[in-house]
Design a protein around this motif. Structure first.
Motif, PDB file in Angstrom:
ATOM      1  N   GLY A   1      -0.537  34.897  86.991  1.00 37.10           N
ATOM      2  CA  GLY A   1       0.568  35.438  86.194  1.00 37.10           C
ATOM      3  C   GLY A   1       1.670  36.142  86.954  1.00 37.10           C
TER       4      GLY A   1
ATOM      5  N   ASP B   1       5.096  34.864  85.713  1.00 33.20           N
ATOM      6  CA  ASP B   1       5.325  35.322  84.336  1.00 33.20           C
ATOM      7  C   ASP B   1       5.656  36.809  84.297  1.00 33.20           C
ATOM      8  OD1 ASP B   1       5.165  32.946  83.027  1.00 33.20           O
ATOM      9  OD2 ASP B   1       2.994  33.065  82.721  1.00 33.20           O
TER      10      ASP B   1
ATOM     11  N   ARG C   1       9.179  37.259  85.041  1.00 29.04           N
ATOM     12  CA  ARG C   1      10.022  36.866  83.900  1.00 29.04           C
ATOM     13  C   ARG C   1      10.314  38.045  82.986  1.00 29.04           C
ATOM     14  NH1 ARG C   1       9.843  31.310  84.404  1.00 29.04           N
ATOM     15  NH2 ARG C   1       7.761  30.575  84.937  1.00 29.04           N
ATOM     16  N   GLN C   2       9.509  39.098  83.074  1.00 28.44           N
ATOM     17  CA  GLN C   2       9.788  40.300  82.268  1.00 28.44           C
ATOM     18  C   GLN C   2      10.982  41.059  82.835  1.00 28.44           C
ATOM     19  OE1 GLN C   2       6.416  42.765  81.175  1.00 28.44           O
ATOM     20  NE2 GLN C   2       5.053  40.990  81.068  1.00 28.44           N
TER      21      GLN C   2
ATOM     22  N   LYS D   1      11.779  27.178  86.365  1.00 25.48           N
ATOM     23  CA  LYS D   1      10.458  26.551  86.578  1.00 25.48           C
ATOM     24  C   LYS D   1      10.138  26.624  88.058  1.00 25.48           C
ATOM     25  CE  LYS D   1      10.132  22.846  83.174  1.00 25.48           C
ATOM     26  NZ  LYS D   1      10.367  21.407  83.052  1.00 25.48           N
TER      27      LYS D   1
ATOM     28  N   LYS E   1      -5.581  39.524  86.616  1.00 24.76           N
ATOM     29  CA  LYS E   1      -4.200  39.374  86.147  1.00 24.76           C
ATOM     30  C   LYS E   1      -3.263  40.287  86.944  1.00 24.76           C
ATOM     31  CE  LYS E   1      -1.342  39.764  82.061  1.00 24.76           C
ATOM     32  NZ  LYS E   1      -1.143  40.348  80.743  1.00 24.76           N
TER      33      LYS E   1
ATOM     34  N   ASP F   1       4.023  45.177  83.795  1.00 25.10           N
ATOM     35  CA  ASP F   1       3.789  44.485  82.527  1.00 25.10           C
ATOM     36  C   ASP F   1       3.960  45.459  81.349  1.00 25.10           C
ATOM     37  OD1 ASP F   1       1.718  41.861  81.639  1.00 25.10           O
ATOM     38  OD2 ASP F   1       2.157  43.462  80.222  1.00 25.10           O
TER      39      ASP F   1
END
Ligand code: 16G
Length: 171
Positions: free
Chosen positions: A37, A40, A43-44, A50, A83, A112
């Protein structure tokens, strides 16, 4: 970096080796983090597009080849399948000025959403700021942030500089 963690002591936080609070592992980014992750999480912060594993690997090794330049730390949740729940990067830019000086930049600070409020961001920024000063001999360190985060970064000694403006051009 591992040895830095061992020597490092924080007044307000516990950091034994590279394990924090028995729950989190703080360590440099590894290739395996692609499957846990890492992208991802980024991406926050902003868009990443991609990124295939091969592309990730290529960029990872490009960075690794620049010795003493990219220091990417991640926080792994040891109880949740490794994670990746936090990251921060210190970039040490080599220069000719300032007697072959090194300028530090704090980049891509992300915790996160579900792990905020545990001072994990504070831990990473504090650690990398001290690394920049004490181990990488940076003559200055800077970062860019939104208005609502100015207070957060001021606690580590970051502040506006009267003599400098931040200018940017987007492509
Ligand atoms: C923030 C980040 C910066 C990151 C940028 C991405 C910190 C302290 N600052 O300014 O490192 O690269 O956001 O946004 O984490 P952008 O994709 O719009 O450039």
């Amino acid at each position: 970096l591992q040895s830095i963690f061992k020597q490092y002591s924080l007044k307000d936080h516990k950091l034994e080796g590279n394990i924090y609070d028995g729950k989190y592992l703080i360590r440099p980014l590894s290739l395996k983090d692609y499957d846990h992750g890492y992208i991802d999480l980024l991406r926050q912060l902003t868009e990443c597009g991609k990124i295939s594993y091969e592309e990730f690997q290529e960029r990872f090794y490009e960075m690794k080849q620049c010795s003493n330049t990219y220091h990417i730390l991640v926080i792994e949740d040891m109880n949740l399948n490794k994670k990746i729940i936090g990251t921060t990067t210190l970039v040490c830019e080599k220069k000719f000025i300032r007697q072959l000086g090194v300028r530090g930049r704090i980049e891509d600070v992300v915790i996160d959403n579900e792990y905020r409020g545990q001072q994990l961001g504070k831990l990473l920024v504090d650690l990398l700021t001290k690394l920049a000063k004490e181990k990488c001999d940076c003559y200055k360190i800077s970062l860019e942030c939104k208005d609502n985060l100015i207070g957060f970064y001021k606690q580590f000694g970051y502040d506006h500089e009267d003599k400098q403006n931040y200018l940017c051009q987007r492509f």
